[in-house]
Design an enzyme around this catalytic site. Sequence first.
Site, PDB file in Angstrom:
ATOM      1  N   GLY A 134      58.277  79.432  20.587  1.00  0.00           N
ATOM      2  CA  GLY A 134      58.804  78.420  21.497  1.00  0.00           C
ATOM      3  C   GLY A 134      60.084  77.782  21.026  1.00  0.00           C
ATOM      4  O   GLY A 134      61.015  77.575  21.813  1.00  0.00           O
ATOM      5  N   ARG A 144      85.666  78.706  25.196  1.00  0.00           N
ATOM      6  CA  ARG A 144      85.245  77.335  25.483  1.00  0.00           C
ATOM      7  C   ARG A 144      84.923  76.570  24.208  1.00  0.00           C
ATOM      8  O   ARG A 144      84.987  75.343  24.180  1.00  0.00           O
ATOM      9  CB  ARG A 144      84.048  77.323  26.439  1.00  0.00           C
ATOM     10  CG  ARG A 144      84.345  77.940  27.802  1.00  0.00           C
ATOM     11  CD  ARG A 144      85.597  77.349  28.460  1.00  0.00           C
ATOM     12  NE  ARG A 144      85.782  77.805  29.810  1.00  0.00           N
ATOM     13  CZ  ARG A 144      86.499  78.865  30.177  1.00  0.00           C
ATOM     14  NH1 ARG A 144      87.126  79.585  29.248  1.00  0.00           N
ATOM     15  NH2 ARG A 144      86.612  79.219  31.444  1.00  0.00           N
ATOM     16  N   CYS A 182      49.872  74.969  19.379  1.00  0.00           N
ATOM     17  CA  CYS A 182      49.949  75.099  20.835  1.00  0.00           C
ATOM     18  C   CYS A 182      48.740  75.836  21.396  1.00  0.00           C
ATOM     19  O   CYS A 182      48.301  75.563  22.516  1.00  0.00           O
ATOM     20  CB  CYS A 182      51.224  75.839  21.223  1.00  0.00           C
ATOM     21  SG  CYS A 182      52.747  75.016  20.703  1.00  0.00           S
ATOM     22  N   ASP A 209      54.982  77.182  13.040  1.00  0.00           N
ATOM     23  CA  ASP A 209      53.964  76.316  13.629  1.00  0.00           C
ATOM     24  C   ASP A 209      52.856  75.945  12.653  1.00  0.00           C
ATOM     25  O   ASP A 209      51.745  75.613  13.068  1.00  0.00           O
ATOM     26  CB  ASP A 209      53.351  76.977  14.869  1.00  0.00           C
ATOM     27  CG  ASP A 209      52.627  78.289  14.535  1.00  0.00           C
ATOM     28  OD1 ASP A 209      52.687  78.718  13.371  1.00  0.00           O
ATOM     29  OD2 ASP A 209      52.023  78.881  15.455  1.00  0.00           O
ATOM     30  N   ASN A 210      53.139  76.014  11.330  1.00  0.00           N
ATOM     31  CA  ASN A 210      52.101  75.611  10.386  1.00  0.00           C
ATOM     32  C   ASN A 210      52.735  74.969   9.163  1.00  0.00           C
ATOM     33  O   ASN A 210      53.839  75.322   8.751  1.00  0.00           O
ATOM     34  CB  ASN A 210      51.217  76.797  10.000  1.00  0.00           C
ATOM     35  CG  ASN A 210      51.941  77.822   9.161  1.00  0.00           C
ATOM     36  OD1 ASN A 210      51.961  77.707   7.941  1.00  0.00           O
ATOM     37  ND2 ASN A 210      52.564  78.808   9.809  1.00  0.00           N
ATOM     38  N   ALA A 220      51.886  74.965   5.937  1.00  0.00           N
ATOM     39  CA  ALA A 220      52.028  75.734   4.708  1.00  0.00           C
ATOM     40  C   ALA A 220      53.375  76.461   4.675  1.00  0.00           C
ATOM     41  O   ALA A 220      54.089  76.443   3.665  1.00  0.00           O
ATOM     42  CB  ALA A 220      50.879  76.734   4.573  1.00  0.00           C
ATOM     43  N   THR A 221      53.732  77.089   5.795  1.00  0.00           N
ATOM     44  CA  THR A 221      55.016  77.797   5.858  1.00  0.00           C
ATOM     45  C   THR A 221      56.175  76.813   5.825  1.00  0.00           C
ATOM     46  O   THR A 221      57.193  77.059   5.168  1.00  0.00           O
ATOM     47  CB  THR A 221      55.084  78.659   7.129  1.00  0.00           C
ATOM     48  OG1 THR A 221      54.001  79.594   7.124  1.00  0.00           O
ATOM     49  CG2 THR A 221      56.396  79.417   7.200  1.00  0.00           C
TER      50      THR A 221
END
Length: 261
Positions: A38, A11, A186, A127-128, A130-131
Amino acid sequence: MNDDQLLRYSRHILLDDIDVDGQERLLAARVLIVGAGGLGSPAALYLASAGVGHLVLADDDDVDLTNLQRQILHTTDRIGQPKVASGRTALHAINPDIRIDTLPLRLTGDVLSEQVAAADVVLDCCDNFATRHAINAACVQHGKPLVSGAAIRFDGQVSVFDLRDAQAPCYHCLFPDEADVEEMRCATMGVFAPLVGIIGAMQAAEALKLIAGVGKSLSGRLLMLDARSMQWHSVRVKRDPHCAVCGTPVATPPVMDVNQT
């Protein structure tokens, strides 16, 4: 590609913009995904199913019951496992032919630099801040395209930072690390479950486009989604010539020797 691969990816191959050449580029690509939560869940699932030949999944966390509301890479029977191990199980169940390396750690320093240098595309699904800034700095250093996503409450955003284009901004141009930005996660703020799926899937789409050479990426644009009204807003982002990460350093004037004649 063998016959099974031609059938599995048929496809994609039917799409003129991808065809056999584009699918072979996907099969030969290596993508680093930082974060198996997530955002990383849908992103990794789509990259695996699309046939990206080598995925590197990095996360230092374990699967928790509270993750299962939105982190679709994981299941109830894998609670307590490292997220990268759980993720590898899920991804190989979808596509056993691809290579999946797992890094059960928070990427920093030389390890981060080495992984970014080896990747064709990097996905920031963490989710931060710094990273995020560390990933961005490594991508700028090694000239690797970065696909960045974020989601909190009902608000999501996604963009591409690709300094292979000399006019493109980096993540730091948009979100300077010295800025007074409130860290929201979160665990304390909550997040609408399908929102991370939407943003993570878009990150996968942008990564696949970059690898296959399809269309135009989100470089220079920030897409923001308000999931309450399901409205998208697009903001143009320019490169900051004085950016501490990707900008041109200001030349220091030479010191005049007053004793010269």
